[in-house]
Every structure is written in C-alpha cells, then in structure tokens.
Design an enzyme around this catalytic site. Structure first.
Site, PDB file in Angstrom:
ATOM      1  N   LYS A 153       3.422   0.241  -1.412  1.00 38.03           N
ATOM      2  CA  LYS A 153       4.574   1.076  -0.215  1.00 38.03           C
ATOM      3  C   LYS A 153       6.107   0.705  -0.735  1.00 38.03           C
ATOM      4  O   LYS A 153       6.491  -0.433  -1.164  1.00 38.03           O
ATOM      5  CB  LYS A 153       4.047   0.438   1.111  1.00 38.03           C
ATOM      6  CG  LYS A 153       4.174  -0.847   1.624  1.00 38.03           C
ATOM      7  CD  LYS A 153       3.847  -1.244   2.872  1.00 38.03           C
ATOM      8  CE  LYS A 153       4.288  -2.838   3.392  1.00 38.03           C
ATOM      9  NZ  LYS A 153       4.077  -3.310   4.226  1.00 38.03           N
ATOM     10  N   CYS A 166      -3.469  -7.111   1.089  1.00 41.28           N
ATOM     11  CA  CYS A 166      -4.344  -7.888   2.119  1.00 41.28           C
ATOM     12  C   CYS A 166      -5.424  -6.903   3.106  1.00 41.28           C
ATOM     13  O   CYS A 166      -6.728  -7.385   3.060  1.00 41.28           O
ATOM     14  CB  CYS A 166      -3.098  -7.447   3.358  1.00 41.28           C
ATOM     15  SG  CYS A 166      -1.794  -8.727   3.584  1.00 41.28           S
ATOM     16  N   THR A 168      -5.193 -15.586   6.060  1.00 42.10           N
ATOM     17  CA  THR A 168      -6.525 -15.309   6.644  1.00 42.10           C
ATOM     18  C   THR A 168      -7.480 -15.758   6.187  1.00 42.10           C
ATOM     19  O   THR A 168      -7.930 -15.538   4.685  1.00 42.10           O
ATOM     20  CB  THR A 168      -6.383 -13.372   6.413  1.00 42.10           C
ATOM     21  OG1 THR A 168      -5.080 -12.730   6.467  1.00 42.10           O
ATOM     22  CG2 THR A 168      -7.500 -12.442   6.644  1.00 42.10           C
ATOM     23  N   GLY A 219      -3.511   0.169  -0.145  1.00 40.76           N
ATOM     24  CA  GLY A 219      -3.269  -0.718  -1.202  1.00 40.76           C
ATOM     25  C   GLY A 219      -2.550  -1.679  -0.960  1.00 40.76           C
ATOM     26  O   GLY A 219      -2.360  -2.247   0.416  1.00 40.76           O
ATOM     27  N   GLY A 225      -2.427   9.607   2.801  1.00 44.48           N
ATOM     28  CA  GLY A 225      -1.421   9.562   1.256  1.00 44.48           C
ATOM     29  C   GLY A 225      -2.477   9.121   0.409  1.00 44.48           C
ATOM     30  O   GLY A 225      -2.978   9.447   0.216  1.00 44.48           O
ATOM     31  N   ASP A 238       5.099 -26.525  -1.360  1.00 45.30           N
ATOM     32  CA  ASP A 238       3.994 -26.452  -3.216  1.00 45.30           C
ATOM     33  C   ASP A 238       4.078 -27.355  -3.532  1.00 45.30           C
ATOM     34  O   ASP A 238       4.640 -27.865  -3.996  1.00 45.30           O
ATOM     35  CB  ASP A 238       5.372 -24.519  -2.972  1.00 45.30           C
ATOM     36  CG  ASP A 238       4.102 -23.898  -3.689  1.00 45.30           C
ATOM     37  OD1 ASP A 238       3.826 -23.056  -3.474  1.00 45.30           O
ATOM     38  OD2 ASP A 238       3.099 -24.203  -4.719  1.00 45.30           O
ATOM     39  N   LYS A 285      -9.013  -7.167  -0.013  1.00 44.20           N
ATOM     40  CA  LYS A 285      -9.092  -8.067   0.117  1.00 44.20           C
ATOM     41  C   LYS A 285     -10.037  -8.496   1.147  1.00 44.20           C
ATOM     42  O   LYS A 285     -11.480  -8.775   1.564  1.00 44.20           O
ATOM     43  CB  LYS A 285      -7.466  -9.138  -0.267  1.00 44.20           C
ATOM     44  CG  LYS A 285      -8.364 -10.473   0.343  1.00 44.20           C
ATOM     45  CD  LYS A 285      -7.291 -11.060  -0.108  1.00 44.20           C
ATOM     46  CE  LYS A 285      -6.398 -11.757   0.808  1.00 44.20           C
ATOM     47  NZ  LYS A 285      -6.637 -12.258   2.352  1.00 44.20           N
TER      48      LYS A 285
HETATM   49  C1  UGA Z   1      -0.985  -5.170   6.253  1.00 45.02           C
HETATM   50  C2  UGA Z   1      -0.542  -5.210   7.955  1.00 45.02           C
HETATM   51  O1  UGA Z   1       0.247  -4.728   8.364  1.00 45.02           O
HETATM   52  C3  UGA Z   1      -0.121  -6.782   8.612  1.00 45.02           C
HETATM   53  O2  UGA Z   1      -0.645  -6.592  10.293  1.00 45.02           O
HETATM   54  C4  UGA Z   1      -1.067  -7.987   8.338  1.00 45.02           C
HETATM   55  O3  UGA Z   1      -0.182  -8.755   8.727  1.00 45.02           O
HETATM   56  C5  UGA Z   1      -0.930  -8.138   6.771  1.00 45.02           C
HETATM   57  O4  UGA Z   1      -1.609  -6.608   6.248  1.00 45.02           O
HETATM   58  C6  UGA Z   1      -1.644  -8.889   6.348  1.00 45.02           C
HETATM   59  O5  UGA Z   1      -3.011  -9.021   7.061  1.00 45.02           O
HETATM   60  O6  UGA Z   1      -1.321  -9.943   5.689  1.00 45.02           O
HETATM   61  P1  UGA Z   1       1.013  -4.595   4.335  1.00 45.02           P
HETATM   62  O7  UGA Z   1      -0.103  -5.084   2.944  1.00 45.02           O
HETATM   63  O8  UGA Z   1       2.018  -5.306   4.334  1.00 45.02           O
HETATM   64  O9  UGA Z   1       0.684  -4.957   5.998  1.00 45.02           O
HETATM   65  O10 UGA Z   1       1.076  -3.603   4.363  1.00 45.02           O
HETATM   66  P2  UGA Z   1       1.363  -2.215   5.274  1.00 45.02           P
HETATM   67  O11 UGA Z   1       2.086  -1.451   6.242  1.00 45.02           O
HETATM   68  O12 UGA Z   1      -0.369  -3.006   6.736  1.00 45.02           O
HETATM   69  O13 UGA Z   1       0.334  -0.829   4.480  1.00 45.02           O
HETATM   70  C7  UGA Z   1      -0.813  -1.257   3.883  1.00 45.02           C
HETATM   71  C8  UGA Z   1      -1.220  -0.108   3.080  1.00 45.02           C
HETATM   72  O14 UGA Z   1      -1.379   0.856   4.569  1.00 45.02           O
HETATM   73  C9  UGA Z   1      -0.085   0.583   2.171  1.00 45.02           C
HETATM   74  O15 UGA Z   1      -0.591   0.947   0.956  1.00 45.02           O
HETATM   75  C10 UGA Z   1       0.408   1.354   2.968  1.00 45.02           C
HETATM   76  O16 UGA Z   1       0.765   2.662   1.694  1.00 45.02           O
HETATM   77  C11 UGA Z   1      -1.337   2.609   3.508  1.00 45.02           C
HETATM   78  N1  UGA Z   1      -0.491   3.204   4.789  1.00 45.02           N
HETATM   79  C12 UGA Z   1      -0.241   2.475   6.051  1.00 45.02           C
HETATM   80  C13 UGA Z   1      -1.025   4.829   4.454  1.00 45.02           C
HETATM   81  O17 UGA Z   1      -0.851   4.970   3.471  1.00 45.02           O
HETATM   82  N2  UGA Z   1      -0.616   5.246   5.868  1.00 45.02           N
HETATM   83  C14 UGA Z   1       0.062   4.963   6.753  1.00 45.02           C
HETATM   84  O18 UGA Z   1      -0.112   5.245   8.115  1.00 45.02           O
HETATM   85  C15 UGA Z   1       0.121   3.299   7.097  1.00 45.02           C
END
Ligand code: UGA
Length: 433
Positions: free
Chosen positions: A325, A264, A122, A261, A257, A30, A267
């Site tokens: 989350k 990932c 990504t 947010g 929910g 880094d 964006k």
């Molecule tokens: C997400 C993807 O799930 C990963 O597979 C991916 O690698 C990552 O983005 C990335 O591109 O790097 P992440 O952003 O850590 O992962 O979070 P998630 O667990 O997917 O949740 C995303 C959002 O969706 C959160 O705000 C969560 O609260 C919301 N969510 C998720 C819901 O509102 N309902 C659900 O059923 C699931």
C-alpha cells in the site's frame, strides 16, 4: 511513567516514541546491536511519515533511550511492553510465539518490584495465560506482576496519527490495579476524546484478531463484488458508496483492489483460524476469505493476459508502485511479489518505479529493472499497471508523459476516471468498473 518497549520493530518503535512524546520515560530495547546503534544516531530503519522527526525530538530531550541491555531496562521500568514479532510458523498457519515466550522468560528473571507486563504484539487468545505461567515459574515473582493485553491498531503509513487519535484503546486485564495504571498511562489521549475500553485479557487478545479478520473480510467481499460488477457493467464504487452509507456497514475498507497484503492481515487471518481449529471451532468465513485473497493475484494476472491478447512474451510492462500500500516501504505479502515474477516467467520485460526507491526487490527475477522516475519507467511500455495508490501516481498527465505514445493502462487502485482517460485516447482498465 517508566516504560520499556521490548522489540524496536514497527510496533515497539512507533508506540515507544509516541509514549515518550506524551511525557513518559521510554527505553526501547532490541537484541539487534546494529539497530540500536543506528537508532541512537537518529537513523530509522523503517519508512513511516513523521517518525524520524519524533524520534530525534524525544531522543534529544532524553525521554527516549535505546539499549540492548534487557535486564537493566526491565529492572528500571514500571510497565514492560512486549513488541516482538509473531510471524506465521514456517510451513504452518499458526503464529510463532517463540520470541514472545523467550522475552517472558527474560522478564521472569528480572522482576525486582511490581511490574505490568503488556503484550502489544498481536498474540492468539490465551497467550497472556501462558506468559503468566512462565513468570510464575520463579516463585519470588508471585504478586509482583500483572499480565495485560493492549493490542495496537496502528496502520503502516498512518501510525503516528493512529496512535494520537485512536478509534479506541483496548486494555484487557484480570485485575483492577493494572487497569488503573494503564488508564493513567493513556490519560492524555482519553482526555482528548479517545475511547478506552477495559475487558478481560482474553477478550482483548481476540478483539485484535477479530478486527483484522473483519477488515480483511470487508476488502475481500468488495473485491468479489467488483468481479461481478465487471461482468455486469456496473461501477463498483457506486456499490461501495451505496453500501457504505448504511451506518451498520460503513464506507471504509470497501475499496476494491489487488487484494489485501502487508505484515498483518495475511498473517492474522491465518493465525485466528488456526487458533480456532485448536478449540475445534471452524471459522469458515475467514477461511474462505484467505482462499479468495490468495487467488486474487492470479485473477488479476488472467485479466492482464486478456488485455494483452495472451501475447505476453517480450511485452514491456511498467509497474507504478510495488509496496502493498502507499506510504510504506513494506513489501510483505504485496501482490506485486506474485504478479511480477509470473509476468517475467511468461517472457514480459518489466520496469518498475516506487517512490520509496526499493531498487533491489526484484533483483533475482529475470528481465525486471528498477527505473527511478515515472516518465522513464513508462517509456516504451505496452502496458502500465498502477499497482499502489501513492500520491505520486494520482495526477499523472498520461497524454504529455511520453509524447505520442499510447500505452494501455491497468489501474488496480481505481485512481483515475475511466471516461477522462479514455477521452485522452488511452485504453484503460480498472477494478470493477
Ligand atoms: C492493519 C490494520 O488496518 C491496523 O488497524 C492494524 O493495527 C495493523 O493491520 C496490524 O495488525 O498491525 P496495515 O497492515 O498497516 O494495518 O494496513 P491497512 O491500511 O489496513 O491495509 C491492509 C491491506 O488492505 C493493504 O494491502 C491495502 O491496500 C488493502 N486495502 C485496504 C484494500 O484493498 N481496500 C481497502 O478499502 C482498504
């Protein structure tokens, strides 16, 4: 194998330490000297369960190293992973690829033997082609490299588990040699049952964006259905179960929910539509998902106003959880960043508690205080909003929490049973129930 991870953010650090744990020699690079110094002392700049222990273990056994010397690290490695950020361009919706291209330029100057250059960040479809062009600007580099796309699918808070037990490993390359080497790299996971798929480089780039956009669509879909459930006296969870049992649909990511947010989905949904626009393709479904999700916080805020009979001024509101989350300290695009300032503007007095202890997040917003435990944070509250689904909030005995006090509860994660909480004498609202 000798690996070099460029960028020690979320993706680079987690992937780097997991590759080291699989027996590779990994150097994480880094340009941020402070970060490298901290990491070398075993201090981890992000909150991710299990990460600190794994970094310490692999640093101690010398399979994991940290450095700010990019040239040397590239020269000493066989596989170089580009793991720098691809944020949304300021004032636009496309991905800002400047960090990726700068790194590609640096790599082009240090190719001393055959190397595989992998994008883990990504990146929009055709970015690999651009990286290849940059590397070929130096004539000596011809036939000395292969550019591969190997997107990560790690979820924050579950990243180490996701790395070790992936649903799939996607490798996109346009030649056999790099595919063979990448397959070798992932052999320990493949032998435990991980699915490895090899595609063209462009396809791998698009698989990543399409996956995130699809998951974001699923969430947005159920959130809109939840709105209809509220008007028609239906429990949205029955709908999620009823739909999810259809194997073509699947039950995951159908939890209603406060909207998606994080760093990932917001964006990446924007970036894929912007890339498609460039190719004169209108991804209208994803565009409407973005719009729907952006209006979600306002929709829920209007419900908060209704719950409070439109008398928000001087009302005490407690937020339990503010991160986007659970199991992360990431605040990026968290709906709390919209809701808390909006409520403060209307004159509410806000307390919040988050298990990660994010004390300073709202320091510039009027009438917002961080309180470091659940009990104190809800004392004197008119309304308690359960914003994030941390385990800490899953078995609260509201009745005994503040003796004799009956605040209203707005459970934005549907953690509690409406019947049980109402039986305890609380006014209780949730999402789509
Ligand atoms: C997400 C993807 O799930 C990963 O597979 C991916 O690698 C990552 O983005 C990335 O591109 O790097 P992440 O952003 O850590 O992962 O979070 P998630 O667990 O997917 O949740 C995303 C959002 O969706 C959160 O705000 C969560 O609260 C919301 N969510 C998720 C819901 O509102 N309902 C659900 O059923 C699931």
């Amino acid at each position: 194998m000798k690996l070099c991870m460029i960028g020690t953010g979320y993706v680079g650090l987690v992937s780097g330490v997991c590759f080291a744990d699989l027996g590779n020699n990994v150097i994480c690079v880094d340009k941020d000297l402070k970060k490298i110094d901290l990491l070398s002392k075993g201090r981890i700049p992000i909150y991710e369960p299990g990460l600190t222990e794994l970094v310490k273990k692999n640093y101690k056994n010398k399979r994991l190293k940290f450095s700010s010397d990019l040239k040397k690290s590239i020269k000493n490695s066989d596989i170089i992973f580009i793991c720098v950020g691809t944020p949304t361009k300021k004032g636009g919706s496309s991905a800002d690829l400047s960090q990726v291209y700068n790194v590609a330029k640096e790599i082009s100057l240090s190719i001393n033997k055959f190397k595989i250059i992998v994008t883990k960040s990504t990146v929009p479809v055709t970015t690999g082609d651009e990286i290849e062009k940059i590397l070929l600007k130096k004539k000596n580099n011809k036939n000395k490299f292969s550019v591969v796309s190997n997107p990560e699918f790690l979820r924050e808070g579950e990243a180490i588990r996701d790395f070790i037990f992936p649903d799939r490993i996607v490798v996109g390359s346009n030649d056999k040699k790099s595919n063979r080497l990448m397959n070798n790299l992932y052999a320990p996971l493949i032998s435990k049952g991980a699915q490895y798929i090899h595609t063209s480089r462009r396809a791998a780039e698009l698989i990543k964006y399409s996956s995130n956009a699809f998951l974001a669509t699923k969430i947005t879909f159920i959130n809109e259905i939840a709105n209809l459930c509220e008007k028609t006296g239906i429990n949205v969870e029955d709908i999620s179960i009823g739909m999810g049992l259809d194997k073509r649909i699947g039950s995951r990511f159908l939890r209603a929910g406060p909207g998606y947010g994080g760093s990932c989905f917001p964006k990446d949904t924007k970036a894929i539509t912007s890339t498609a626009d460039k190719f004169k393709i209108n991804l209208s479904v994803i565009k409407s998902v973005i719009k729907s999700n952006e209006s979600r916080s306002n929709f829920l805020l209007n419900k908060v106003y209704k719950i409070l009979n439109n008398k928000v001024k001087n009302k005490r509101i407690t937020f339990l959880g503010v991160t986007f989350k659970a199991n992360t300290d990431d605040m990026r695009d968290s709906s709390s960043l919209k809701m808390i300032p909006a409520l403060s503007k209307k004159g509410a007095k806000i307390n919040y508690f988050d298990p990660t202890g994010l004390k300073k997040e709202f320091s510039k917003v009027k009438n917002v205080s961080y309180i470091d435990n659940i009990r104190e944070s809800v004392k004197g509250s008119d309304l308690v909003i359960i914003h994030t689904e941390w385990n800490d909030f899953k078995s609260i005995n509201f009745k005994n929490l503040v003796k004799g006090k009956k605040f209203i509860i707005y459970d934005m994660r549907n953690i509690y049973s409406p019947i049980k909480i109402k039986k305890q004498g609380f006014k209780y609202y949730s999402i789509g129930r």
